[in-house]
Design a protein around this motif. Sequence first.
Motif, PDB file in Angstrom:
ATOM      1  N   UNK A 491       1.147  35.265 -25.593  1.00  0.00           N
ATOM      2  CA  UNK A 491       2.601  34.649 -25.669  1.00  0.00           C
ATOM      3  C   UNK A 491       2.896  34.157 -24.544  1.00  0.00           C
ATOM      4  N   UNK A 492       2.605  34.627 -23.238  1.00  0.00           N
ATOM      5  CA  UNK A 492       2.823  33.926 -22.026  1.00  0.00           C
ATOM      6  C   UNK A 492       2.432  32.658 -21.815  1.00  0.00           C
ATOM      7  N   UNK A 493       2.825  31.657 -21.177  1.00  0.00           N
ATOM      8  CA  UNK A 493       2.433  30.256 -21.021  1.00  0.00           C
ATOM      9  C   UNK A 493       3.113  29.914 -19.560  1.00  0.00           C
ATOM     10  N   UNK A 494       2.037  29.181 -18.868  1.00  0.00           N
ATOM     11  CA  UNK A 494       2.389  28.842 -17.615  1.00  0.00           C
ATOM     12  C   UNK A 494       2.165  29.689 -16.477  1.00  0.00           C
ATOM     13  N   UNK A 495       1.695  30.928 -17.003  1.00  0.00           N
ATOM     14  CA  UNK A 495       1.269  31.942 -15.638  1.00  0.00           C
ATOM     15  C   UNK A 495       0.291  31.415 -14.820  1.00  0.00           C
ATOM     16  N   UNK A 496       0.484  31.571 -13.422  1.00  0.00           N
ATOM     17  CA  UNK A 496      -0.560  31.174 -12.432  1.00  0.00           C
ATOM     18  C   UNK A 496      -0.969  32.468 -11.646  1.00  0.00           C
ATOM     19  N   UNK A 497      -2.140  33.087 -11.862  1.00  0.00           N
ATOM     20  CA  UNK A 497      -2.369  34.122 -11.101  1.00  0.00           C
ATOM     21  C   UNK A 497      -2.301  34.206  -9.717  1.00  0.00           C
ATOM     22  N   UNK A 498      -1.745  35.076  -8.909  1.00  0.00           N
ATOM     23  CA  UNK A 498      -1.904  34.791  -7.368  1.00  0.00           C
ATOM     24  C   UNK A 498      -2.733  35.979  -6.913  1.00  0.00           C
ATOM     25  N   UNK A 499      -3.747  35.569  -5.821  1.00  0.00           N
ATOM     26  CA  UNK A 499      -4.672  36.430  -5.410  1.00  0.00           C
ATOM     27  C   UNK A 499      -3.953  37.539  -4.498  1.00  0.00           C
ATOM     28  N   UNK A 500      -2.583  37.576  -4.212  1.00  0.00           N
ATOM     29  CA  UNK A 500      -2.045  38.630  -3.614  1.00  0.00           C
ATOM     30  C   UNK A 500      -0.720  39.134  -4.171  1.00  0.00           C
ATOM     31  N   UNK A 501      -0.602  39.001  -5.451  1.00  0.00           N
ATOM     32  CA  UNK A 501       0.591  39.411  -6.449  1.00  0.00           C
ATOM     33  C   UNK A 501       1.744  38.735  -6.087  1.00  0.00           C
ATOM     34  N   UNK A 502       1.947  37.930  -5.205  1.00  0.00           N
ATOM     35  CA  UNK A 502       3.101  37.157  -4.682  1.00  0.00           C
ATOM     36  C   UNK A 502       3.165  35.976  -5.498  1.00  0.00           C
ATOM     37  N   UNK A 503       4.004  36.199  -6.673  1.00  0.00           N
ATOM     38  CA  UNK A 503       4.190  34.842  -7.516  1.00  0.00           C
ATOM     39  C   UNK A 503       5.638  34.877  -8.008  1.00  0.00           C
TER      40      UNK A 503
END
Length: 511
Positions: A491-503
Amino acid sequence: MKITKRGLTTTFMALALSGAAIFAGPAFAAGKMTVSSPQDPGSWDPVDTFLVQWAAVATNIFDGLTYRGPDLKLVPGLAESWEELDDGKRIRFKLREGVKFHDGEPFNAEAVKFTFERLLGDEGAKGPQRSNYIAIDSIEIIDDFTVDMKLKAPDPVLLTKLAGYGAMIVPPKYIQEKGEDNFNLNPVGTGAFKFVSYAPKIDIKLQANPDYWGGAPKLSELEYRFIAEPATAVAELQAGRVDLVIPPTIPIGMIPVIQGDSKLEVISVPGPTVDALRFNTRDGITADPKVRKAIIMAVDRATIVKSILAGQASEISSFQSALSFGYDEGLKTLPYDPEAAKKLLAEAGVKPGATVQIDIRGNDATMNEVAQVVSSYLSMVGITATIKPYETNVLLNDIIPQGKTGAMFQQKWGGWTFDYDNTAYAMYHSGEKWNPYDKDEKLDKLLESQRPLTDRAEREKILQEVARYAADRALELPLYNSNAIYGISKRVKGFVPAPDNRMKLNDVTVE
């Protein structure tokens, strides 16, 4: 962005269109997103923390002068542009105008000066962040929206450091009027989301900041629930009560559970996080470098990565990932050789049946399994290992810094600057919080010598020497560089994963 050679003025200029492309959002916000985080940092003050889980939340509350997103590129934050002057000993920042803190207080040069004087002063001395910024000598206000950051010596990683943790800009009036204790629990920043409430060990709730300088978020509400138990977090994801589970929650063994649910997916990206079992070099049998080397040689790390981590990690030879500046591809760790390990133990006078204690984070299911395997390997060379799990905050804030660990203790490190200096200085320099046992004059000098250098090749050479020296002294059993594993609802759209969790989550929507 224009960069000229060192020795000339180096100018970093942001185009307005570039900033808009990165941060722009719609004029309205709707919908709520719930995120599962494995750890409550306990304080929301930027100077109090080093925790990745703090940054996972606070990147949405606070801004720095610079910003580094999931693509790892450094771009303007609260500073529209900057230029390095005086051979890197002074940085002039042009600040964004019209920005306000969440309480209505204006952001300006005074806020920047207050932030760094606080960080480098008595309040910053209470936390773990000040040592990252000691290159800063003073902040000089040129006008309301221009500041000069004067340096004691050039710091080649400083601009990246300004994008996170202790360098987040804080509101002077709010802190002075409400007090430090209040700020710890009721943070105010300039970010895309405003603080609403915080229930320790339970959750922190945020709401959209419609006046955010980068554009109003697409979400209206953002909640982070602190769920330490991986099985519970995944169950909540499956039930739809959580939309995103962030690293390092999900153990390898639970990946198939998420992948088997048609409503969910797993996103895995290479990250900077490394795990090691560091040694107590002061007490017991691990005070002897021969014993430390024997322990390293007794453990088959390749099998651990392949079998326990299912390929969601890679071996490391030093306490950094291959993404880190200073990484040496030619550095090889001691080989898996149990017979050679037995000989070293005999030379050190260690008899079969000797015991060691391995301290780990109790909520880290993957490390718990890895530690069990390490214990089995050690038993094959005559060492009996017991595993002692701790609540994460207790291990990190008391047991390790106070030098109260067993012979070996887990250290998980994000290396968020992607520069080995940030890791090595904290781990190996005398007197640092994460180095409670070891003092080595040569290592101190190596670490100190590379910080002022502006020649990247020379810095890299010294950092690689630091890694080789630490490996030669066997200061830790290097284990693996793990992927950042996210569990997410479709259901989540537009999420870009961050290598370091800082998003930043201002461009995410939930259907």
